[in-house]
Design an enzyme around this catalytic site. Sequence first.
Site, PDB file in Angstrom:
ATOM      1  N   HIS A 274       0.866  -1.370   0.088  1.00  0.00           N
ATOM      2  CA  HIS A 274       0.011   0.067  -0.181  1.00  0.00           C
ATOM      3  C   HIS A 274       0.679   1.228   0.083  1.00  0.00           C
ATOM      4  CE1 HIS A 274      -3.069  -2.538   2.316  1.00  0.00           C
ATOM      5  NE2 HIS A 274      -3.689  -2.344   1.282  1.00  0.00           N
TER       6      HIS A 274
ATOM      7  N   LYS B 211     -18.146  -5.486   8.404  1.00  0.00           N
ATOM      8  CA  LYS B 211     -16.824  -6.362   8.478  1.00  0.00           C
ATOM      9  C   LYS B 211     -16.317  -6.032   9.550  1.00  0.00           C
ATOM     10  CE  LYS B 211     -14.462  -6.665   3.890  1.00  0.00           C
ATOM     11  NZ  LYS B 211     -13.321  -5.825   3.270  1.00  0.00           N
TER      12      LYS B 211
ATOM     13  N   ARG C 241      -2.596  -6.207  -8.337  1.00  0.00           N
ATOM     14  CA  ARG C 241      -1.324  -7.082  -7.930  1.00  0.00           C
ATOM     15  C   ARG C 241      -1.146  -8.068  -8.962  1.00  0.00           C
ATOM     16  NH1 ARG C 241      -3.387  -7.643  -2.040  1.00  0.00           N
ATOM     17  NH2 ARG C 241      -5.381  -7.246  -3.289  1.00  0.00           N
TER      18      ARG C 241
ATOM     19  N   SER D 156      -3.052  -7.706   3.195  1.00  0.00           N
ATOM     20  CA  SER D 156      -3.384  -7.532   4.421  1.00  0.00           C
ATOM     21  C   SER D 156      -3.613  -8.876   5.258  1.00  0.00           C
ATOM     22  CB  SER D 156      -4.348  -6.468   4.951  1.00  0.00           C
ATOM     23  OG  SER D 156      -4.159  -5.269   4.362  1.00  0.00           O
TER      24      SER D 156
HETATM   25  P1  ADP Z   1      -9.853  -3.391  -0.157  1.00  0.00           P
HETATM   26  O1  ADP Z   1     -10.223  -4.199   1.063  1.00  0.00           O
HETATM   27  O2  ADP Z   1     -10.484  -2.190  -0.635  1.00  0.00           O
HETATM   28  O3  ADP Z   1      -9.317  -4.286  -1.302  1.00  0.00           O
HETATM   29  P2  ADP Z   1      -7.160  -3.030   0.555  1.00  0.00           P
HETATM   30  O4  ADP Z   1      -6.714  -2.110   1.646  1.00  0.00           O
HETATM   31  O5  ADP Z   1      -6.927  -4.499   0.887  1.00  0.00           O
HETATM   32  O6  ADP Z   1      -8.618  -2.650   0.406  1.00  0.00           O
HETATM   33  O7  ADP Z   1      -6.535  -2.518  -0.809  1.00  0.00           O
HETATM   34  C1  ADP Z   1      -6.719  -1.245  -1.418  1.00  0.00           C
HETATM   35  C2  ADP Z   1      -6.094  -1.119  -2.629  1.00  0.00           C
HETATM   36  O8  ADP Z   1      -4.734  -1.306  -2.419  1.00  0.00           O
HETATM   37  C3  ADP Z   1      -6.531  -2.288  -3.810  1.00  0.00           C
HETATM   38  O9  ADP Z   1      -6.731  -1.679  -4.825  1.00  0.00           O
HETATM   39  C4  ADP Z   1      -5.783  -3.420  -3.691  1.00  0.00           C
HETATM   40  O10 ADP Z   1      -5.673  -4.016  -4.894  1.00  0.00           O
HETATM   41  C5  ADP Z   1      -4.135  -2.401  -3.577  1.00  0.00           C
HETATM   42  N1  ADP Z   1      -3.174  -3.153  -2.951  1.00  0.00           N
HETATM   43  C6  ADP Z   1      -3.292  -4.108  -1.591  1.00  0.00           C
HETATM   44  N2  ADP Z   1      -2.056  -4.456  -1.689  1.00  0.00           N
HETATM   45  C7  ADP Z   1      -1.268  -4.324  -2.440  1.00  0.00           C
HETATM   46  C8  ADP Z   1       0.215  -4.432  -2.992  1.00  0.00           C
HETATM   47  N3  ADP Z   1       0.883  -5.354  -2.033  1.00  0.00           N
HETATM   48  N4  ADP Z   1       0.733  -3.763  -3.741  1.00  0.00           N
HETATM   49  C9  ADP Z   1      -0.059  -2.953  -4.602  1.00  0.00           C
HETATM   50  N5  ADP Z   1      -1.256  -2.648  -4.404  1.00  0.00           N
HETATM   51  C10 ADP Z   1      -2.094  -3.222  -3.249  1.00  0.00           C
END
Ligand code: ADP
Length: 164
Positions: free
Chosen positions: A17, A41, A90, A128
Site C-alpha cells: 500500500h 466487516k 497485484r 493485509s
Molecule cells: P480493499 O479491502 O478495498 O481491497 P485493501 O486495503 O486491501 O482494500 O487494498 C486497497 C487497494 O490497494 C486495492 O486496490 C488493492 O488491490 C491494493 N493493494 C493491496 N495490496 C497491495 C500491494 N501489495 N501492492 C499494490 N497494491 C495493493
Amino acid sequence: MNRAIYPGSFDPVTNGHLDIIKRSAELFDELYVGVLNNTSKSPLFSVEERVNMLKEATAEIRNIKVVSFQGLLVDFVKEIDASVVVRGLRAITDFEYELQLAQTNHVLYPSVDTMFLTAKLEYSYLSSTIVREVASFGGDISKFVPDEVAKRMYEKYGIEDKNN
Ligand code: ADP
C-alpha cells in the site's frame, strides 16, 4: 487542483500500500488516503487505529491527507471534490473485481475515473489478509509492514515481538 483518492480497508497498511501511496502522491497535487469504515466487516484494527498507523507511516509525504469514510465511495469522492480514484493491481486475480468496481463507480459518477498502478514486483504477493495470518501465528512480518505496524499487530494477537 488535481486531487485523487486512494481508498481501501488498510487492515493494516502494508509496504505494498505504501508503495502505491508514494508513487501516486507524486502524480497528483493532493492525495487523500481514504480508510473505509465498513460496519459490516469486523476488522482487526478499528478505523481510528488504521488511520493513525497510516498517518505515522506517511508523515513525511507533504501532499497527503489520511481520512476515514463510510458509505458509497462516489459520495465521498464528490464530497472532497476528487477526480481520480487510485487502486493497485497485484495480479490477474485483482483485475475482475477492480474492473467491475471502476466501471460501477464511473456509471454512478461519470466525473470520476479510476487509475490503476501496478504493484511493485517485490510486493505483488502481499495482502493485509496474509500479513494478519502470519502475525497471528507469531511469524516474521518485518518485510511486509513498517515496524510500528508490526509491533501493534503482535500486541493485538498477544504475541511477544521478537524484534524488540
Ligand atoms: P480493499 O479491502 O478495498 O481491497 P485493501 O486495503 O486491501 O482494500 O487494498 C486497497 C487497494 O490497494 C486495492 O486496490 C488493492 O488491490 C491494493 N493493494 C493491496 N495490496 C497491495 C500491494 N501489495 N501492492 C499494490 N497494491 C495493493
